[in-house]
Design an enzyme around this catalytic site. Structure first.
Site, PDB file in Angstrom:
ATOM      1  N   CYS A 274      25.087  43.964  29.481  1.00 38.96           N
ATOM      2  CA  CYS A 274      25.698  45.318  28.711  1.00 38.96           C
ATOM      3  C   CYS A 274      26.911  45.925  29.372  1.00 38.96           C
ATOM      4  O   CYS A 274      26.650  46.411  30.470  1.00 38.96           O
ATOM      5  CB  CYS A 274      24.639  46.214  28.647  1.00 38.96           C
ATOM      6  SG  CYS A 274      24.554  47.475  27.604  1.00 38.96           S
TER       7      CYS A 274
ATOM      8  N   CYS B 284      42.476  44.123  36.245  1.00 36.64           N
ATOM      9  CA  CYS B 284      43.032  43.156  36.983  1.00 36.64           C
ATOM     10  C   CYS B 284      43.248  41.869  36.179  1.00 36.64           C
ATOM     11  O   CYS B 284      44.162  40.998  36.724  1.00 36.64           O
ATOM     12  CB  CYS B 284      42.392  42.644  38.237  1.00 36.64           C
ATOM     13  SG  CYS B 284      40.925  41.994  38.283  1.00 36.64           S
TER      14      CYS B 284
ATOM     15  N   CYS C 184      38.324  42.907  41.563  1.00 33.47           N
ATOM     16  CA  CYS C 184      38.904  43.980  42.152  1.00 33.47           C
ATOM     17  C   CYS C 184      37.680  45.097  42.075  1.00 33.47           C
ATOM     18  O   CYS C 184      37.969  46.112  42.854  1.00 33.47           O
ATOM     19  CB  CYS C 184      39.818  44.476  41.083  1.00 33.47           C
ATOM     20  SG  CYS C 184      38.946  45.045  39.428  1.00 33.47           S
TER      21      CYS C 184
ATOM     22  N   CYS D  36      39.159  41.445  32.704  1.00 35.61           N
ATOM     23  CA  CYS D  36      39.020  42.735  33.443  1.00 35.61           C
ATOM     24  C   CYS D  36      40.183  43.648  32.882  1.00 35.61           C
ATOM     25  O   CYS D  36      41.324  43.397  33.210  1.00 35.61           O
ATOM     26  CB  CYS D  36      38.788  42.715  34.865  1.00 35.61           C
ATOM     27  SG  CYS D  36      38.883  44.255  35.827  1.00 35.61           S
TER      28      CYS D  36
END
Length: 164
Positions: free
Chosen positions: A152, A83, A131, A80
């Site tokens: 996707c 985070c 998050c 991510c």
């Protein structure tokens, strides 16, 4: 008699049932879910680029073909961008031809799912379970030999960490 039946049909069709209100309230309560990493909008804006903020915090979508990660074939893990939570492994990435990085599965427990009605129909939305950052959507047109799923994902929502 026909006019009365017609009037009753119009009334019934035009009525808004309370079941619809309950559906909406369930969706709204999911959006208020508490995550391990929480920040104010100002803190997220300071940390993320404009495009990352638009995608991760406002559930936006990047232009197809714009991600530097689209054609990445290195071994490693996709995390991510907000985070650092590990979300997808490179071994599950495939070329879907859609213009967005695609994976046939997520790292279990690190990705959360919700239903998105933004286009007027139900789509399976996915977000970072740590998050709450919006990642993309899941469709059932992925590789049949594996999961059949196509995650996707907006490339701007991800960072890539190469295998050592």
């Amino acid at each position: 008699m026909k006019k009365i039946i017609f009037a009753l049909c119009v009334v019934f069709i035009g009525c808004k049932g309370t079941s619809q209100e309950k559906e909406v309230s369930k969706i709204d309560s999911k959006k208020k879910e508490q995550f391990k990493v929480t920040k104010t909008e100002a803190e997220w804006r300071k940390q993320l680029t404009d495009m990352q903020f638009y995608v991760l915090r406002k559930a936006g979508t990047e232009n197809p073909g714009s991600s530097e990660l689209l054609h990445n074939k290195q071994k490693g893990v996709y995390t991510c961008a907000a985070c650092g939570t590990e979300l997808f492994k490179s071994e599950h990435k495939f070329d879907s031809g859609t213009g967005w990085p695609s994976f046939d599965r997520e790292i279990k427990g690190n990705v959360g799912f919700d239903v998105d009605y933004n286009l007027g129909y139900a789509r399976k939305e996915e977000h970072c379970a740590t998050c709450g950052g919006h990642l993309g959507h899941v469709f059932n047109d992925g590789p049949k030999k594996t999961t059949g799923e196509r995650h996707c994902i907006n490339g701007t929502a991800l960072n890539f960490v190469p295998e050592k």
